[in-house]
Design a protein around this motif. Sequence first.
Motif, PDB file in Angstrom:
ATOM      1  N   TYR A 165       0.750  -1.094   0.119  1.00  0.00           N
ATOM      2  CA  TYR A 165       0.310   0.008  -0.142  1.00  0.00           C
ATOM      3  C   TYR A 165       0.864   1.409  -0.073  1.00  0.00           C
ATOM      4  O   TYR A 165       1.907   1.329   0.848  1.00  0.00           O
ATOM      5  N   THR A 166       0.631   2.122  -1.074  1.00  0.00           N
ATOM      6  CA  THR A 166       1.272   3.330  -1.000  1.00  0.00           C
ATOM      7  C   THR A 166       0.374   4.536  -0.660  1.00  0.00           C
ATOM      8  O   THR A 166      -0.544   4.827  -1.371  1.00  0.00           O
ATOM      9  N   ALA A 167       0.764   5.217   0.797  1.00  0.00           N
ATOM     10  CA  ALA A 167      -0.130   6.132   1.087  1.00  0.00           C
ATOM     11  C   ALA A 167       0.167   7.460   0.173  1.00  0.00           C
ATOM     12  O   ALA A 167       1.217   7.376  -0.546  1.00  0.00           O
ATOM     13  N   PRO A 168      -0.826   8.455   0.309  1.00  0.00           N
ATOM     14  CA  PRO A 168      -0.809   9.664  -0.404  1.00  0.00           C
ATOM     15  C   PRO A 168       0.647  10.536  -0.337  1.00  0.00           C
ATOM     16  O   PRO A 168       0.961  11.302  -1.278  1.00  0.00           O
ATOM     17  N   ASP A 169       1.158  10.388   0.827  1.00  0.00           N
ATOM     18  CA  ASP A 169       2.512  10.986   1.361  1.00  0.00           C
ATOM     19  C   ASP A 169       3.534  10.303   0.605  1.00  0.00           C
ATOM     20  O   ASP A 169       4.792  10.423   0.782  1.00  0.00           O
ATOM     21  N   GLY A 170       3.347   8.893  -0.139  1.00  0.00           N
ATOM     22  CA  GLY A 170       4.322   8.241  -0.608  1.00  0.00           C
ATOM     23  C   GLY A 170       4.957   7.261   0.319  1.00  0.00           C
ATOM     24  O   GLY A 170       5.865   6.348  -0.185  1.00  0.00           O
ATOM     25  N   LYS A 171       4.573   7.123   1.463  1.00  0.00           N
ATOM     26  CA  LYS A 171       5.103   6.009   2.373  1.00  0.00           C
ATOM     27  C   LYS A 171       4.550   4.768   1.706  1.00  0.00           C
ATOM     28  O   LYS A 171       3.314   4.508   1.538  1.00  0.00           O
ATOM     29  N   VAL A 172       5.512   3.626   2.012  1.00  0.00           N
ATOM     30  CA  VAL A 172       4.942   2.326   1.461  1.00  0.00           C
ATOM     31  C   VAL A 172       4.712   1.414   2.570  1.00  0.00           C
ATOM     32  O   VAL A 172       5.757   1.474   3.368  1.00  0.00           O
ATOM     33  N   SER A 173       3.587   0.669   2.606  1.00  0.00           N
ATOM     34  CA  SER A 173       3.815  -0.215   3.666  1.00  0.00           C
ATOM     35  C   SER A 173       3.626  -1.683   2.923  1.00  0.00           C
ATOM     36  O   SER A 173       2.821  -1.843   1.957  1.00  0.00           O
ATOM     37  N   TYR A 174       4.219  -2.817   3.755  1.00  0.00           N
ATOM     38  CA  TYR A 174       3.932  -4.098   2.997  1.00  0.00           C
ATOM     39  C   TYR A 174       2.965  -4.839   4.156  1.00  0.00           C
ATOM     40  O   TYR A 174       3.386  -6.205   4.067  1.00  0.00           O
ATOM     41  N   THR A 175       2.441  -4.339   4.967  1.00  0.00           N
ATOM     42  CA  THR A 175       1.419  -5.085   5.860  1.00  0.00           C
ATOM     43  C   THR A 175       0.216  -5.406   5.006  1.00  0.00           C
ATOM     44  O   THR A 175      -0.460  -4.689   4.134  1.00  0.00           O
ATOM     45  N   PRO A 176      -0.426  -6.888   5.325  1.00  0.00           N
ATOM     46  CA  PRO A 176      -1.562  -6.980   4.559  1.00  0.00           C
ATOM     47  C   PRO A 176      -2.596  -6.047   4.970  1.00  0.00           C
ATOM     48  O   PRO A 176      -2.903  -5.818   6.198  1.00  0.00           O
ATOM     49  N   HIS A 177      -3.545  -5.834   3.790  1.00  0.00           N
ATOM     50  CA  HIS A 177      -4.838  -5.107   4.337  1.00  0.00           C
ATOM     51  C   HIS A 177      -6.194  -6.019   3.483  1.00  0.00           C
ATOM     52  O   HIS A 177      -5.941  -6.373   2.489  1.00  0.00           O
ATOM     53  N   TYR A 178      -6.921  -6.244   4.511  1.00  0.00           N
ATOM     54  CA  TYR A 178      -8.053  -7.052   4.119  1.00  0.00           C
ATOM     55  C   TYR A 178      -9.178  -6.063   4.167  1.00  0.00           C
ATOM     56  O   TYR A 178      -9.624  -5.367   4.471  1.00  0.00           O
ATOM     57  N   THR A 179      -9.874  -6.493   2.865  1.00  0.00           N
ATOM     58  CA  THR A 179     -11.228  -5.620   2.514  1.00  0.00           C
ATOM     59  C   THR A 179     -12.072  -6.521   2.074  1.00  0.00           C
ATOM     60  O   THR A 179     -11.925  -7.574   1.230  1.00  0.00           O
ATOM     61  N   ILE A 180     -13.403  -6.404   2.630  1.00  0.00           N
ATOM     62  CA  ILE A 180     -14.574  -7.098   2.400  1.00  0.00           C
ATOM     63  C   ILE A 180     -15.513  -6.270   1.780  1.00  0.00           C
ATOM     64  O   ILE A 180     -15.622  -5.082   1.887  1.00  0.00           O
ATOM     65  N   PHE A 181     -15.786  -6.544   0.357  1.00  0.00           N
ATOM     66  CA  PHE A 181     -16.761  -5.756  -0.470  1.00  0.00           C
ATOM     67  C   PHE A 181     -18.269  -6.189  -0.174  1.00  0.00           C
ATOM     68  O   PHE A 181     -19.016  -5.438  -0.369  1.00  0.00           O
ATOM     69  N   GLY A 182     -18.474  -7.559  -0.226  1.00  0.00           N
ATOM     70  CA  GLY A 182     -19.831  -8.090  -0.152  1.00  0.00           C
ATOM     71  C   GLY A 182     -20.139  -9.295   1.171  1.00  0.00           C
ATOM     72  O   GLY A 182     -18.789 -10.081   1.110  1.00  0.00           O
ATOM     73  N   LEU A 183     -20.873  -9.310   1.522  1.00  0.00           N
ATOM     74  CA  LEU A 183     -21.205 -10.237   2.682  1.00  0.00           C
ATOM     75  C   LEU A 183     -22.663 -10.613   2.902  1.00  0.00           C
ATOM     76  O   LEU A 183     -23.622  -9.941   2.426  1.00  0.00           O
ATOM     77  N   GLU A 184     -23.017 -11.837   3.189  1.00  0.00           N
ATOM     78  CA  GLU A 184     -24.280 -12.205   3.696  1.00  0.00           C
ATOM     79  C   GLU A 184     -24.537 -12.278   5.058  1.00  0.00           C
ATOM     80  O   GLU A 184     -23.725 -13.068   5.610  1.00  0.00           O
ATOM     81  N   ILE A 185     -25.463 -11.828   5.663  1.00  0.00           N
ATOM     82  CA  ILE A 185     -25.598 -11.920   7.311  1.00  0.00           C
ATOM     83  C   ILE A 185     -26.243 -13.311   7.509  1.00  0.00           C
ATOM     84  O   ILE A 185     -27.344 -13.899   6.628  1.00  0.00           O
TER      85      ILE A 185
END
Length: 138
Positions: free
Chosen positions: A80-100
């Motif tokens: 992930y590259t932040a708007p300030d240019g800093k690069v992060s190599y940590t995993p980022h998890y995103t959920i777009f769809g789910l069912e309750i």
Amino acid sequence: MGFRQDAYARVWAVEEKGNYSTARVSISRKDKNTGTYNTDFQDGFVRLVGQAHTALQSVQIDEKKGLSIKISSCEVTNVYTAPDGKVSYTPHYTIFGLEIQDGNTNNKGNNVNSANTNSGSDEFMNIPDGVDDELPFN
């Protein structure tokens, strides 16, 4: 099996961030030998975007029991590259769809199936007993 599409997960808390939310999510599986549950995945900063974000906006989550969901669409990124240019190599998890999942009654009176993306056309109609003569088929 961990964080993946079609995995069953438990949401423990959701924090509203405007256009998205962050959630504490865990995924466990049952050990067939001992009968206990082992945590495969746990993260306090899973991002909820789109349908997943709107589906959980009006749901009250009991922090002791959590809310059971099925992940229908997700993504994991590790750069992930932040708007300030800093690069992060940590995993980022995103959920777009789910069912309750059915059986959760802690949702402020909303229909539990409202988070599903199905049109509802494949659901059965509940017909009371004793009206057989009014049906178009016999």
